[in-house]
Enzyme design. Structure first.
Site, PDB file in Angstrom:
ATOM      1  CD  GLN A 288      -6.227  35.638 -26.111  1.00 21.40           C
ATOM      2  OE1 GLN A 288      -5.811  36.773 -26.304  1.00 21.40           O
ATOM      3  NE2 GLN A 288      -6.848  35.322 -24.973  1.00 21.40           N
TER       4      GLN A 288
ATOM      5  CG  HIS B 204       0.964  39.406 -11.492  1.00 21.76           C
ATOM      6  ND1 HIS B 204       1.702  38.334 -11.951  1.00 21.76           N
ATOM      7  CD2 HIS B 204      -0.016  39.606 -12.415  1.00 21.76           C
ATOM      8  CE1 HIS B 204       1.179  37.896 -13.087  1.00 21.76           C
ATOM      9  NE2 HIS B 204       0.139  38.653 -13.381  1.00 21.76           N
TER      10      HIS B 204
ATOM     11  CG  ASP C 205     -16.497  42.557 -23.480  1.00 26.08           C
ATOM     12  OD1 ASP C 205     -15.615  43.102 -22.787  1.00 26.08           O
ATOM     13  OD2 ASP C 205     -16.932  43.048 -24.538  1.00 26.08           O
ATOM     14  N   GLY C 206     -15.203  41.945 -20.174  1.00 24.52           N
ATOM     15  CA  GLY C 206     -15.166  42.776 -18.981  1.00 24.52           C
ATOM     16  C   GLY C 206     -15.938  44.069 -19.125  1.00 24.52           C
TER      17      GLY C 206
ATOM     18  CG  ASP D  70      -3.552  41.376 -15.367  1.00 26.35           C
ATOM     19  OD1 ASP D  70      -2.807  41.772 -16.277  1.00 26.35           O
ATOM     20  OD2 ASP D  70      -3.320  40.369 -14.675  1.00 26.35           O
TER      21      ASP D  70
ATOM     22  CB  SER E  91      -3.618  41.579 -23.894  1.00 31.71           C
ATOM     23  OG  SER E  91      -4.926  41.636 -24.433  1.00 31.71           O
ATOM     24  CG  ASP E  92      -0.057  45.238 -25.561  1.00 33.19           C
ATOM     25  OD1 ASP E  92       0.343  46.135 -24.818  1.00 33.19           O
ATOM     26  OD2 ASP E  92       0.550  44.154 -25.716  1.00 33.19           O
TER      27      ASP E  92
ATOM     28  N   PRO F 183      -9.763  41.802 -28.563  1.00 34.04           N
ATOM     29  CG  PRO F 183      -9.486  39.827 -27.358  1.00 34.04           C
ATOM     30  CD  PRO F 183      -9.121  40.471 -28.661  1.00 34.04           C
TER      31      PRO F 183
END
EC number: 2.5.1.16
Length: 280
Positions: free
Chosen positions: A33, A64, A139-140, A157, A159-160, A164
């Site tokens: 990104q 958070h 990669d989670g 946590d 992103s949209d 990824p």
């Protein structure tokens, strides 16, 4: 000449967020990104991923604190915690405010995010340098497959659900998270806005109740996120965060948003949003 950031996330739907920029500080493109850092007029320092606001100094605490303390205060003794995403360090910072924590795994697919935040947001990011924090740059969705019955709490946590992060909103990932959690474990995931993303939320709750003993949705207020509201799904193999009465003595000192009262209030949804949710 005035500089303004126009966030394009909702542009296709006729909506945009406009923030006045004082100074452009940094830009880099990683294999995943584009990362940009700005000094804004109204929200302090901020960074974006592919043009979408991820964090500002002025309001990051609201996100958070709520992604972390709702599950952590619902668990009686969280010792081992996994954070997926969260390369800015804010989620890790909040996790470490709980004295029971012995081990934090931070799985961030893009090391570039962590490097940028160390440089431009040290007060937030330096929590990731704590010796209890183990870093993994991968990669989670794959990382959780390596751990069975291991973590007390997981915070996704992310992103949209594009690029990824898309896999983190799918059923196989939630099934793997359930296996990754100990009995009694709790996870929370970034769950979008009930104003703008009802279809995404409904899709999640088509399968989450089939996987976890308890599940539901709560939210926080963040001015620089789409609609000013961001929600979280919670999934539990043990205590139900919706019915837990937080012990005020366990609430970390110095918080700006979370409290025992806010914990309870965050689950109260407007009627139009309730139709997207299955609370179990």
């Amino acid at each position: 000449m005035e500089l303004w950031l126009d966030e394009a996330l909702e542009l296709k739907n006729g909506r945009a967020l406009k923030i006045k920029v004082k100074e452009f500080l940094h830009s880099r493109t990683t294999p995943f990104q584009k990362i940009d850092v700005f000094e804004s007029v109204g929200f302090g320092r901020m960074f974006t991923l592919d043009g979408v606001v991820m964090m500002t100094e002025a309001d990051e605490f609201a996100y958070h604190e709520m992604i972390v303390h709702v599950p952590m205060m619902s668990h009686p003794n969280p010792e081992k915690v996994l954070v997926i995403g969260g390369g800015d360090g804010g989620t890790v910072r909040e996790v470490l405010k709980h004295p029971s924590v012995k081990e934090v795994h931070l799985c961030e697919i893009d090391k570039g995010v962590i490097d940028v935040c160390y440089e431009y947001f040290p007060e937030i990011a330096n929590a990731m340098k704590d010796p209890r924090v183990k870093h993994a740059y991968e990669d989670g969705a794959k990382y959780v497959k390596d751990y069975q019955n291991y973590f007390d709490c997981i915070m996704v946590d992310s992103s949209d659900p594009v690029g990824p992060a898309e896999v983190l909103f799918k059923r196989p990932f939630y099934e793997t998270m359930a296996n990754c959690l100990k009995e009694g474990g709790i996870c929370t995931t970034q769950g979008e806005s009930f104003y703008y993303h009802g279809s995404i939320i409904r899709e999640l709750f088509n399968f989450i109740p089939e996987i976890f003993k308890h599940c539901g949705y709560y939210y926080t207020v963040v001015p620089t996120y789409p609609s000013g509201i961001i929600g979280f799904t919670y999934c539990s193999k043990g205590p139900d965060p919706y019915t837990v009465v937080p012990d005020p003595q366990r609430v970390p000192q110095g918080l700006k948003y979370y409290s025992a009262e806010m914990h309870k209030a965050a689950f109260v949804l407007p009627q139009f949003a309730q139709k997207h949710i299955v609370r179990k």
